[in-house]
Design a protein around this motif. Structure first.
Motif, PDB file in Angstrom:
ATOM      1  N   PRO A 164       7.316   4.314 -10.091  1.00  0.00           N
ATOM      2  CA  PRO A 164       6.044   4.161  -9.362  1.00  0.00           C
ATOM      3  C   PRO A 164       5.421   5.498  -8.973  1.00  0.00           C
ATOM      4  O   PRO A 164       4.193   5.648  -8.999  1.00  0.00           O
ATOM      5  CB  PRO A 164       6.424   3.369  -8.101  1.00  0.00           C
ATOM      6  CG  PRO A 164       7.782   2.878  -8.295  1.00  0.00           C
ATOM      7  CD  PRO A 164       8.427   3.692  -9.356  1.00  0.00           C
TER       8      PRO A 164
ATOM      9  N   LEU B 103       1.725   6.450 -10.298  1.00  0.00           N
ATOM     10  CA  LEU B 103       0.631   6.707  -9.347  1.00  0.00           C
ATOM     11  C   LEU B 103       0.088   8.124  -9.511  1.00  0.00           C
ATOM     12  O   LEU B 103      -1.132   8.345  -9.463  1.00  0.00           O
ATOM     13  CB  LEU B 103       1.122   6.506  -7.912  1.00  0.00           C
ATOM     14  CG  LEU B 103       1.267   5.069  -7.437  1.00  0.00           C
ATOM     15  CD1 LEU B 103       1.788   5.020  -6.006  1.00  0.00           C
ATOM     16  CD2 LEU B 103      -0.042   4.312  -7.536  1.00  0.00           C
TER      17      LEU B 103
ATOM     18  N   TRP C 111      -2.020   8.237 -12.616  1.00  0.00           N
ATOM     19  CA  TRP C 111      -3.276   7.525 -12.394  1.00  0.00           C
ATOM     20  C   TRP C 111      -4.250   8.393 -11.608  1.00  0.00           C
ATOM     21  O   TRP C 111      -5.419   8.555 -12.002  1.00  0.00           O
ATOM     22  CB  TRP C 111      -2.960   6.216 -11.649  1.00  0.00           C
ATOM     23  CG  TRP C 111      -4.131   5.328 -11.390  1.00  0.00           C
ATOM     24  CD1 TRP C 111      -5.166   5.051 -12.242  1.00  0.00           C
ATOM     25  CD2 TRP C 111      -4.383   4.585 -10.212  1.00  0.00           C
ATOM     26  NE1 TRP C 111      -6.033   4.168 -11.658  1.00  0.00           N
ATOM     27  CE2 TRP C 111      -5.571   3.849 -10.405  1.00  0.00           C
ATOM     28  CE3 TRP C 111      -3.703   4.413  -9.007  1.00  0.00           C
ATOM     29  CZ2 TRP C 111      -6.105   3.003  -9.442  1.00  0.00           C
ATOM     30  CZ3 TRP C 111      -4.224   3.564  -8.048  1.00  0.00           C
ATOM     31  CH2 TRP C 111      -5.419   2.876  -8.254  1.00  0.00           C
TER      32      TRP C 111
ATOM     33  N   LEU D 276      -9.664  -4.997   3.523  1.00  0.00           N
ATOM     34  CA  LEU D 276      -8.515  -4.497   4.257  1.00  0.00           C
ATOM     35  C   LEU D 276      -7.798  -3.379   3.505  1.00  0.00           C
ATOM     36  O   LEU D 276      -7.305  -2.432   4.095  1.00  0.00           O
ATOM     37  CB  LEU D 276      -7.529  -5.644   4.508  1.00  0.00           C
ATOM     38  CG  LEU D 276      -6.248  -5.256   5.244  1.00  0.00           C
ATOM     39  CD1 LEU D 276      -6.576  -4.740   6.634  1.00  0.00           C
ATOM     40  CD2 LEU D 276      -5.324  -6.448   5.340  1.00  0.00           C
ATOM     41  N   LEU D 277      -7.779  -3.493   2.190  1.00  0.00           N
ATOM     42  CA  LEU D 277      -7.037  -2.525   1.399  1.00  0.00           C
ATOM     43  C   LEU D 277      -7.778  -1.207   1.249  1.00  0.00           C
ATOM     44  O   LEU D 277      -7.210  -0.180   1.005  1.00  0.00           O
ATOM     45  CB  LEU D 277      -6.759  -3.102   0.011  1.00  0.00           C
ATOM     46  CG  LEU D 277      -5.552  -2.519  -0.716  1.00  0.00           C
ATOM     47  CD1 LEU D 277      -4.303  -2.731   0.093  1.00  0.00           C
ATOM     48  CD2 LEU D 277      -5.415  -3.166  -2.072  1.00  0.00           C
ATOM     49  N   ALA D 278      -9.106  -1.187   1.361  1.00  0.00           N
ATOM     50  CA  ALA D 278      -9.856   0.038   1.114  1.00  0.00           C
ATOM     51  C   ALA D 278     -10.777   0.390   2.269  1.00  0.00           C
ATOM     52  O   ALA D 278     -11.598   1.254   2.132  1.00  0.00           O
ATOM     53  CB  ALA D 278     -10.657  -0.086  -0.168  1.00  0.00           C
TER      54      ALA D 278
ATOM     55  N   ILE E 287      -1.244   1.003   6.410  1.00  0.00           N
ATOM     56  CA  ILE E 287      -2.323   0.609   5.506  1.00  0.00           C
ATOM     57  C   ILE E 287      -3.646   0.546   6.274  1.00  0.00           C
ATOM     58  O   ILE E 287      -4.696   0.966   5.786  1.00  0.00           O
ATOM     59  CB  ILE E 287      -2.010  -0.756   4.851  1.00  0.00           C
ATOM     60  CG1 ILE E 287      -0.851  -0.606   3.861  1.00  0.00           C
ATOM     61  CG2 ILE E 287      -3.231  -1.327   4.130  1.00  0.00           C
ATOM     62  CD1 ILE E 287      -0.324  -1.928   3.322  1.00  0.00           C
TER      63      ILE E 287
ATOM     64  N   PHE F 243       9.601   1.450   0.769  1.00  0.00           N
ATOM     65  CA  PHE F 243       9.129   2.151  -0.426  1.00  0.00           C
ATOM     66  C   PHE F 243       8.173   1.266  -1.215  1.00  0.00           C
ATOM     67  O   PHE F 243       7.092   1.706  -1.637  1.00  0.00           O
ATOM     68  CB  PHE F 243      10.333   2.569  -1.288  1.00  0.00           C
ATOM     69  CG  PHE F 243       9.948   3.328  -2.526  1.00  0.00           C
ATOM     70  CD1 PHE F 243       9.838   2.681  -3.750  1.00  0.00           C
ATOM     71  CD2 PHE F 243       9.688   4.689  -2.471  1.00  0.00           C
ATOM     72  CE1 PHE F 243       9.482   3.385  -4.890  1.00  0.00           C
ATOM     73  CE2 PHE F 243       9.328   5.403  -3.613  1.00  0.00           C
ATOM     74  CZ  PHE F 243       9.224   4.742  -4.823  1.00  0.00           C
TER      75      PHE F 243
ATOM     76  N   VAL G  93       4.089   2.039  -1.777  1.00  0.00           N
ATOM     77  CA  VAL G  93       3.416   2.151  -3.079  1.00  0.00           C
ATOM     78  C   VAL G  93       2.094   1.378  -3.038  1.00  0.00           C
ATOM     79  O   VAL G  93       1.072   1.842  -3.535  1.00  0.00           O
ATOM     80  CB  VAL G  93       4.327   1.625  -4.213  1.00  0.00           C
ATOM     81  CG1 VAL G  93       3.557   1.481  -5.504  1.00  0.00           C
ATOM     82  CG2 VAL G  93       5.525   2.541  -4.405  1.00  0.00           C
ATOM     83  N   LEU G  94       2.116   0.193  -2.409  1.00  0.00           N
ATOM     84  CA  LEU G  94       0.878  -0.592  -2.273  1.00  0.00           C
ATOM     85  C   LEU G  94      -0.161   0.180  -1.461  1.00  0.00           C
ATOM     86  O   LEU G  94      -1.345   0.205  -1.791  1.00  0.00           O
ATOM     87  CB  LEU G  94       1.200  -1.928  -1.606  1.00  0.00           C
ATOM     88  CG  LEU G  94       0.021  -2.879  -1.390  1.00  0.00           C
ATOM     89  CD1 LEU G  94      -0.592  -3.291  -2.718  1.00  0.00           C
ATOM     90  CD2 LEU G  94       0.467  -4.124  -0.612  1.00  0.00           C
TER      91      LEU G  94
ATOM     92  N   GLY H 240      -0.422   3.337  -1.334  1.00  0.00           N
ATOM     93  CA  GLY H 240      -0.911   4.409  -2.206  1.00  0.00           C
ATOM     94  C   GLY H 240      -1.989   3.935  -3.158  1.00  0.00           C
ATOM     95  O   GLY H 240      -2.968   4.642  -3.425  1.00  0.00           O
ATOM     96  N   ILE H 241      -1.828   2.721  -3.666  1.00  0.00           N
ATOM     97  CA  ILE H 241      -2.851   2.166  -4.564  1.00  0.00           C
ATOM     98  C   ILE H 241      -4.175   2.034  -3.814  1.00  0.00           C
ATOM     99  O   ILE H 241      -5.251   2.374  -4.320  1.00  0.00           O
ATOM    100  CB  ILE H 241      -2.393   0.806  -5.118  1.00  0.00           C
ATOM    101  CG1 ILE H 241      -1.194   0.994  -6.040  1.00  0.00           C
ATOM    102  CG2 ILE H 241      -3.523   0.099  -5.850  1.00  0.00           C
ATOM    103  CD1 ILE H 241      -0.546  -0.298  -6.508  1.00  0.00           C
ATOM    104  N   GLY H 242      -4.071   1.552  -2.575  1.00  0.00           N
ATOM    105  CA  GLY H 242      -5.284   1.446  -1.749  1.00  0.00           C
ATOM    106  C   GLY H 242      -5.896   2.798  -1.464  1.00  0.00           C
ATOM    107  O   GLY H 242      -7.123   2.958  -1.504  1.00  0.00           O
TER     108      GLY H 242
ATOM    109  N   ALA I 222      -5.405  -4.749  -8.688  1.00  0.00           N
ATOM    110  CA  ALA I 222      -4.555  -3.855  -7.900  1.00  0.00           C
ATOM    111  C   ALA I 222      -3.208  -4.512  -7.608  1.00  0.00           C
ATOM    112  O   ALA I 222      -2.163  -3.858  -7.644  1.00  0.00           O
ATOM    113  CB  ALA I 222      -5.252  -3.485  -6.588  1.00  0.00           C
TER     114      ALA I 222
END
Lengths: 170, 377
Positions: free
Chosen positions: A11, A15, A18, A44-46, B54, B102, B106-107, B109-111, B126
């Motif tokens: 991962p 990442l 990417w 929520l995620l962004a 997050i 961990f 990682v999730l 980090g994607i955000g 995603a």
């Protein structure tokens, strides 16, 4: 131990790769400025972000799902506008900067229709202000990333900070 | 019932003597284990902390440059990964907390990358990306939390993808693909379950079975609600074959399984899969409108599955609740189909007689059936 090392490294490397590819595309891309209009949900995620639509005349006149739009500078040189739109396979070689996207009905989208904003500035950015524009970095393959968001000649952060200061002083 | 309680019961029934009971207790005490309460609380703490992280990322720290954010994130991710590797050989709560943290980091980090580069999000891409890159670490976890989070993420991403359709044809295509996947996972979970870590395979079987039951309960209710609409046929194309392939995979996987998680549960799964497969025959679902019986059958299949699970894990109240729901639904559909009280009454008496007959047969021959199953297995 070896399996754990691979499971942990995968991962991280993916990442990193990417993020590096996105940074590279932004670095090599040609920057163009386009006018926009829009709305603002929350993710929520962004975090908070502004949603908008690119103002490109007749980009979806043929209602094609996969569409390319040729861009050239307007007179004055600040903004770019659309000079041709159609199937990507029919794009002329003279079209140096083009944006690859798709049409849903009359709406052209290229995956660049949102811009993250700081939470603190969100109260004064409930709607996309008039005279807004975005600067996109477009790769030679036509994929784009949003680099900056402008309201008039101010960046959106400068504009929102000024509006917040005005609101506090009232 | 706890082990202590069972041992007391066995002692009373003179199944075992005191010496054997003491040996059993000594053996169990010597097994390394961590309280499930400790795991649960620790897991909750990890999830809460990561959710807070997050949220902080989502607030978009404009005071910190994007470069600093990325460098700080990858540095901290690497440190966390190093801790996971260092602790991987020592089973316990710390190892599991680090692995779960961990996976969730990682999730985050994607955000973060999506936010910094203003990437457009369809919601499911995603999640699928996250599921793919943390699959190896999820397979190494020995706690249930990360396995369950992985399958929860899969269910969420599939649901978002299914409803992100264009037109009714797109919805039908995606629905059948999404319906086939839980059957497929069920088949892999049984047939190849011995190749996967036990907790991960178990979570897969659990989530896929729950997804099938939920789906048919929902479709059953929808069919019931639209039962009086004018019938019209939908062209399903060949998409039901996707679901049927998944069903075949599920039945094959159960038949060829090398694991035996629970006999009752396994046979309940088989029955649910087989009966649900019959109920998704294209001629039946192609016509919308004449749905009281069809909707009732789907609903009862779903709740029967829940009742079977309750019986398998000895949850009597859940079993009683499921049986009550089935009973109410049974009665309601008779009123809907037959209309008049007299015809409904006769139908219910006859059906009640059949149910009582089944109950008598179960009571009388349960031991014989169980022994026959035992010999076959």
């Amino acid at each position: 131990m070896k399996r754990v090392l691979i499971a942990v490294t995968l991962p991280i490397l993916v990442l990193l790769g990417w993020a590096a590819s996105l940074e590279f595309n932004q670095a090599i891309g040609a920057e163009v400025r386009l006018r926009v209009q829009g709305y603002d949900p929350r993710d929520l995620l962004a975090g908070h972000y502004i949603r908008y639509a690119l103002k490109l005349d007749n980009a979806c006149a043929d209602h094609r799902s996969e569409t390319c739009v040729c861009l050239e500078p307007e007179e004055g040189g600040v903004y770019h506008h659309s000079t041709w739109a159609g199937s990507c396979s029919e794009r002329a070689s003279s079209c140096k900067i083009f944006l690859r996207g798709s049409c849903a009905g009359w709406q052209f989208t290229a995956g660049v229709e949102r811009f993250s904003i700081p939470e603190a500035l969100a109260p004064v950015l409930q709607t996309v202000p008039g005279d807004s524009s975005v600067v996109l970095s477009i790769t030679p393959a036509g994929s784009a990333q949003v680099v900056r968001f402008y309201v008039g000649e101010e960046t959106v952060e400068q504009y929102a900070a000024r509006k917040l200061a005005e609101r506090r002083s009232e | 019932m706890t082990l202590q309680g069972r041992i007391e019961r066995w002692l009373e029934a003179k199944v075992i003597d005191r010496e054997t009971a003491d040996r059993i207790l000594r053996f169990e005490d010597e097994q390394p284990s961590a309280s499930w309460v400790l795991y649960g609380i620790s897991g909750l703490g990890v999830v809460v902390m990561l959710t807070g992280l997050i949220s902080i990322i989502a607030a978009n720290w404009d005071d910190i440059s994007s470069t600093t954010k990325l460098v700080g994130y990858f540095f901290s991710l690497t440190v966390l990964g190093w801790l996971v590797v260092r602790r991987s050989g020592i089973p316990g709560v710390v190892r599991e907390c680090l692995i779960t943290a961990f996976g969730l980091y990682v999730l985050a980090g994607i955000g973060l990358v999506g936010q910094i580069y203003n990437l457009e999000s369809d919601g499911y891409s995603a999640i699928f990306f996250w599921l793919t890159i943390i699959l190896p670490i999820a397979l190494l976890a020995e706690n249930r939390l990360l396995s369950n989070l992985w399958f929860l993420g899969l269910a969420l991403a599939l649901s978002i993808w299914t409803f992100d359709f264009r037109g009714i044809d797109g919805f039908i295509d995606r629905t059948f693909i999404s319906l086939g996947i839980p059957y497929f996972i069920l088949g892999v979970g049984y047939g190849l379950g011995h190749l996967f870590p036990e907790k991960f395979a178990r979570a897969g079987r659990l989530w896929s079975y729950a997804a099938i039951l939920l789906f048919f309960a929902a479709i059953g209710n929808i069919a019931w609600a639209t039962g009086n609409l004018h019938a019209h046929r939908i062209d399903l194309g060949s998409w039901p074959l996707v679901s049927w392939t998944g069903v075949a995979c599920a039945l094959l996987g159960v038949a060829l399984r090398k694991i035996q998680p629970s006999k009752i549960l396994t046979y309940a799964v088989c029955t649910t899969v087989a009966s649900s497969a019959l109920l998704i025959l294209p001629p039946l679902i192609g016509e919308i409108g004449k749905h009281e019986i069809f909707g009732c059958a789907l609903f009862i299949v779903a709740w029967s599955g829940a009742a079977a699970v309750a019986a398998a894990i000895h949850r009597r109240r859940l079993f009683d609740f499921s049986a009550m729901v089935i009973g109410i639904r049974f009665i309601v559909v008779y009123f809907e189909v037959f209309g008049s009280l007299a015809a409904t009454g006769i139908g219910l008496i006859l059906s009640g007689g059949v149910i009582l007959g089944i109950a008598y047969m179960w009571h009388r021959y349960r031991g014989t059936v169980a022994r026959a199953i035992q010999e076959r297995v």
